[in-house]
Design a protein around this motif. Sequence first.
Motif, PDB file in Angstrom:
ATOM      1  N   GLY A   1       0.655  -1.279  -0.025  1.00  0.00           N
ATOM      2  CA  GLY A   1      -0.055  -0.026  -0.039  1.00  0.00           C
ATOM      3  C   GLY A   1       0.902   1.271  -0.125  1.00  0.00           C
ATOM      4  N   ALA A   2       0.098   2.364  -0.017  1.00  0.00           N
ATOM      5  CA  ALA A   2       0.654   3.650   0.162  1.00  0.00           C
ATOM      6  C   ALA A   2       1.723   3.754   1.209  1.00  0.00           C
ATOM      7  N   GLY A   3       2.831   4.427   0.838  1.00  0.00           N
ATOM      8  CA  GLY A   3       3.802   4.719   2.076  1.00  0.00           C
ATOM      9  C   GLY A   3       4.618   3.608   2.437  1.00  0.00           C
ATOM     10  N   ILE A   4       4.616   2.607   1.683  1.00  0.00           N
ATOM     11  CA  ILE A   4       5.655   1.270   1.749  1.00  0.00           C
ATOM     12  C   ILE A   4       6.406   1.209   0.760  1.00  0.00           C
TER      13      ILE A   4
ATOM     14  N   ALA B   1      11.626  -0.923   6.680  1.00  0.00           N
ATOM     15  CA  ALA B   1      12.681   0.208   6.729  1.00  0.00           C
ATOM     16  C   ALA B   1      13.096   0.095   8.263  1.00  0.00           C
ATOM     17  N   GLY B   2      13.646  -0.943   8.801  1.00  0.00           N
ATOM     18  CA  GLY B   2      14.138  -1.352   9.993  1.00  0.00           C
ATOM     19  C   GLY B   2      13.368  -1.684  11.123  1.00  0.00           C
TER      20      GLY B   2
ATOM     21  N   ASN C   1       0.839  -0.408   6.226  1.00  0.00           N
ATOM     22  CA  ASN C   1       1.558   0.000   7.281  1.00  0.00           C
ATOM     23  C   ASN C   1       1.310  -0.804   8.444  1.00  0.00           C
ATOM     24  N   ASN C   2       0.121  -0.771   8.831  1.00  0.00           N
ATOM     25  CA  ASN C   2      -0.538  -1.642  10.094  1.00  0.00           C
ATOM     26  C   ASN C   2      -1.410  -2.692  10.038  1.00  0.00           C
TER      27      ASN C   2
ATOM     28  N   VAL D   1      11.388  -3.522   2.504  1.00  0.00           N
ATOM     29  CA  VAL D   1      10.738  -4.530   3.182  1.00  0.00           C
ATOM     30  C   VAL D   1      11.345  -5.921   2.892  1.00  0.00           C
ATOM     31  N   THR D   2      11.496  -6.642   4.442  1.00  0.00           N
ATOM     32  CA  THR D   2      11.917  -8.009   4.446  1.00  0.00           C
ATOM     33  C   THR D   2      10.963  -8.671   5.030  1.00  0.00           C
ATOM     34  N   PHE D   3      10.655  -9.854   4.329  1.00  0.00           N
ATOM     35  CA  PHE D   3       9.981 -10.805   4.797  1.00  0.00           C
ATOM     36  C   PHE D   3      10.377 -11.748   5.693  1.00  0.00           C
TER      37      PHE D   3
END
Length: 178
Positions: free
Chosen positions: A36-39, A111-112, A143-144, A44-46
């Motif tokens: 989504g927006a903002g990611i 992002a950590g 994000n959440n 990103v690490t799975f």
Amino acid sequence: LVCTSANDGDVEVSRNFINLRFRHLLTKLEISYKFGAGIDPGKVTFNSVTLSNICVSGGFAYSSMSFDNSISYGYGDVQMLNDEDESTLEAIFFPYVPSEKPKLVVDLTVAGENRLLACEISPKSASGFEAGKRYTMSVTIQNNNISTSSVGISSGWNSGTINPGTGIGSNDKTFETE
């Protein structure tokens, strides 16, 4: 995979070929995802992707080539295969009708920052997850949370056919089933 007999149409002799039609006994769930927006996907690490509260065992009678409902189902977690190049997740599990909805649980680092996100999975019909079916879902990882955008059912696991005599399917895939 199962191939039973000529009576079921699974075995056919044609000239110098014996054609076998295999069917899947288990269920496959394939989830396509997007961010989504903002990611930023590059950040990103799975860490893991799990199907939680899914059926992992049951009974099957080879004598009748059918599921044995007198054997209790076993429930647990299944780690999903994550194909990041295709943005897909997939898992294979025992067919069943859920009494409690299974969950998709995604443990990732953005992002950590560690995030543990989950969403419920609902079969499209009251038949639950049927043998030999491929269920598809599209989700957006935000994000959440994780939001579901579509759910589908396919009659087979892949489209395409095997060319008799070569064993090679369409689209240059070496083994496809319907």
